[in-house]
Design an enzyme around this catalytic site. Structure first.
Site, PDB file in Angstrom:
ATOM      1  CB  CYS A 181      -4.743   6.171   2.758  1.00 41.23           C
ATOM      2  SG  CYS A 181      -4.444   6.558   0.995  1.00 41.23           S
TER       3      CYS A 181
ATOM      4  CG  HIS B 184      -1.633   3.035   4.563  1.00 40.40           C
ATOM      5  ND1 HIS B 184      -1.690   4.031   3.669  1.00 40.40           N
ATOM      6  CD2 HIS B 184      -0.629   3.400   5.312  1.00 40.40           C
ATOM      7  CE1 HIS B 184      -0.719   4.820   3.798  1.00 40.40           C
ATOM      8  NE2 HIS B 184      -0.029   4.540   4.809  1.00 40.40           N
TER       9      HIS B 184
END
Ligand SMILES: *[C@@H]1O[C@H](CO)[C@@H](O)[C@H](O)[C@H]1NC(C)=O
Ligand SMILES: *[C@@H]1O[C@H](CO)[C@@H](O)[C@H](O)[C@H]1NC(C)=O
Length: 606
Positions: free
Chosen positions: A107, A168
């Protein structure tokens, strides 16, 4: 001469004159410019872009990014048993890319590259010691403030910019509210979502991303302290210490008890520390109420579109689906043929449909460029017992976490912009998620920064069929800072070569994944190939048949070419801090965002 899909009315007579009768039979609306452009193209020997308007300037952008969705999980990519009618509808109305590549297979680095158009090794959004992603909402690492996201440029161009869902990419540098890495410091004007992202740990579910490892370490510390205390009691080490014997025993016993208690409660702690919602600069729900988050995200996305329908806007919907723990509302539980994972995919598809419906209802469809993709490949290792909880990457080998194998980085990707991009088209050329940066920046009226390397390429000519080639001659596939593989598009021979310098060792051997770990490692437990593995992706997309150095005449030339490219790129890097390295990636109590007052932390303002 046949001109399919041509729409025109004013010029139909003029066209008939030039081209004879066939032009007269065309179904025609109004777009004289594109007809003339097409004609001009015909006479100049160019491939005409038929029936398409010249790109209208400054469209809206709706970017939809799934988390951990595999390329084999989607109907229009050949999955016949999972139902994704809304994503398929998007593909029918636009261009579907079959070789669209994430810059990394996990990610944080992939998303950093997507937003900046730059390889993660340039922005520091990587590490060289096993930290694959940002670990804590209260870490100090994140997308450096000097980096320029497409959101920042679009905002400067007068766009209203919003992010709904997972971020994130970091939060704070020095205290709980400097928000140096926050979405609002990176060009987004509206944010509702998770600063970190969805994890199994948010639901106390398996597979756990953090709790298990932390518990294991804390237990070991507890045991070590207890052992030291016992040893002291036995008097064996007594002469090594000047401190009074019983004080030391007592201290060690307390330390052991503290570690043991910490191990017991670390799961609850993670739920508070990482699984919370922020609305702009404020923590508004801590911990996250899992059962409500899907509805909340949808409402936020829809209301953003309604509020900003007079545009221009850029909305990034960064789904929490289909990451574990696979939070699925009751309506979708047990509906698919593929267990909890399939249910979650089908629910996400329904969310995509709801958002596209809102575009339609608000009359925004024709002036909005929609992009749908996944941040990287499906996770093969996500499973509980024998139930598969991660995605499926179709014919492609490997999955999430594997920087080199195709299954980790080749993602589903669709662009739709009615009237400007062709409908139902498929592009097989290699493209990158980093290409979104220049594409939206240029369409939004901005310019690419000139003071830094941008690795993405404008995709518009390829999407419109004005060229049939990707602008990428080389794409390098890193796993952290380690170059695992690289691809070369040899245009004159119509080939895509891929070389693997390193591949992860699978567990068990031959399993195709690293079962028992969260992801395969980038170094250490890997095989270094000398000579490297070479595949011809144009004939072997599944990377099943490595070419033999003595049988493939091009072998050494291709490997050498890619080695040189790697060296060239490496020497173009500037000195930067690794934002995912240990010092930036540990929990810092003074950076922990929270709401509520001691000792009753937590809140729910949503
Ligand atoms: C469709 O997706 C599911 C869920 O990931 C997977 O188990 C299945 O093998 C896929 N089917 C095909 C035909 O690709
Ligand atoms: C949107 O664009 C399509 C394709 O060019 C066209 O057929 C349709 O009529 C347009 N819709 C509206 C509402 O303008």
């Amino acid at each position: 001469m046949l001109l399919p899909n041509m729409h025109c009315s004013d010029d139909v007579n003029a066209l008939s004159l030039v081209m004879g009768t066939e032009a007269g039979e065309m179904t025609c609306h109004s777009c004289s410019r594109s007809c003339l452009a097409a004609l001009l193209g015909v006479f100049l020997g160019l491939e005409p872009v038929l029936g398409l308007d010249a790109p209208r300037s400054r469209p809206n952008f709706l970017l939809l990014l799934a988390d951990d969705l595999g390329i084999g999980d989607v109907g229009c990519y050949g999955n016949s048993t999972i139902r994704t009618p809304n994503i398929d509808r998007l593909a029918e109305g636009g261009v579907r890319l079959t070789q669209h590549l994430a810059a990394e297979a996990v990610c944080t680095p992939s998303r950093a590259a997507f937003l900046t158009g730059r390889y993660p090794i340039r922005t520091g959004m990587t590490s060289g010691n096993g930290h694959r992603v940002l670990q804590w909402a209260a870490g100090a690492g994140g997308l450096p403030p000097e980096e320029i996201t497409f959101a920042k440029i679009l905002k400067e161009q007068g766009y209203v910019t919003g992010l709904v869902g997972k971020w994130h990419l970091g939060l704070n540098c020095h205290n709980t509210s400097d928000h140096c890495h926050h979405p609002l410091s990176h060009g987004f004007q509206h944010f509702l979502g998770l600063p970190l992202g969805m994890m199994g740990d948010c639901a106390g579910a398996e597979p756990s991303e953090k709790r298990m490892t932390l518990q294991y370490r804390l237990h070991r510390c507890s045991q070590a302290s207890a052992l030291a205390a016992l040893t002291l009691v036995a008097g064996k080490l007594i002469r090594l210490f000047h401190a009074p014997r019983w004080a030391l025993v007592f201290t060690l016993a307390v330390v052991a008890a503290v570690f043991a208690a910490a191990a017991r409660h670390v799961g609850d702690f993670i739920v508070y520390a990482d699984c919370f919602l922020m609305r702009n600069h404020t923590v508004t729900q801590q911990p996250l109420r899992l059962e409500r988050v899907t509805g909340l995200m949808l409402r936020e996305a829809e209301s953003f579109l309604q509020r900003n329908k007079h545009g221009p806007f850029m909305l990034l919907v960064s789904f929490l689906h289909v990451h574990t723990p696979l939070v699925t509302t009751k309506d979708f539980q047990g509906r698919s043929q593929h267990g909890p994972y399939g249910d979650n995919v089908e629910e996400m598809d329904w969310m995509v449909g709801r958002i596209l419906d809102t575009l339609d209802q608000e009359g925004l469809t024709n002036n909005t460029l929609v992009y749908f993709a996944s941040d990287h490949g499906g996770s093969l290792e996500s499973r509980a017992g024998h139930v598969q909880l991660g995605g499926w990457n179709g014919v492609y080998r490997g999955g999430k976490g594997m920087g080199g194998w195709e299954g980790g980085i080749r993602v589903p990707a669709i662009f739709r912009w009615p009237g400007v991009l062709p409908e139902g088209q498929v592009v097989d050329e290699p493209t990158s998620m980093m290409d979104v940066f220049p594409t939206v920046v240029l369409l939004g009226g901005g310019a690419e920064p000139t003071d830094r390397v941008i690795d993405g390429r404008n995709l518009l000519p390829l999407l419109r069929g004005e060229t049939s080639y990707s602008d990428h001659e080389f794409l390098l596939h890193y796993c952290e800072v380690f170059l695992h593989a690289a691809r070369w598009v040899q245009r004159d021979r119509g080939k895509v070569w891929k070389v693997h310098f390193m591949t992860p060792k699978f567990h068990p051997e031959g399993a195709g994944a690293c079962y028992g770990r969260a992801v395969c490692p980038c170094f250490g437990d890997v095989t270094e190939h000398d000579p490297p593995l070479l595949f011809d992706l144009s004939t072997d997309p599944g990377e099943a048949h490595p070419l033999k150095p003595d049988l493939e005449p091009e072998f050494h030339a291709v490997v050498e070419k890619l080695r040189q490219e790697a060296v060239k790129q490496w020497s173009s890097l500037s000195q930067i801090y690794q934002q995912l390295g240990t010092i930036y990636n540990i929990w810092r109590p003074w950076l922990q965002p929270s709401c509520g007052e001691f000792p009753r932390y937590g809140c729910d303002l949503e």
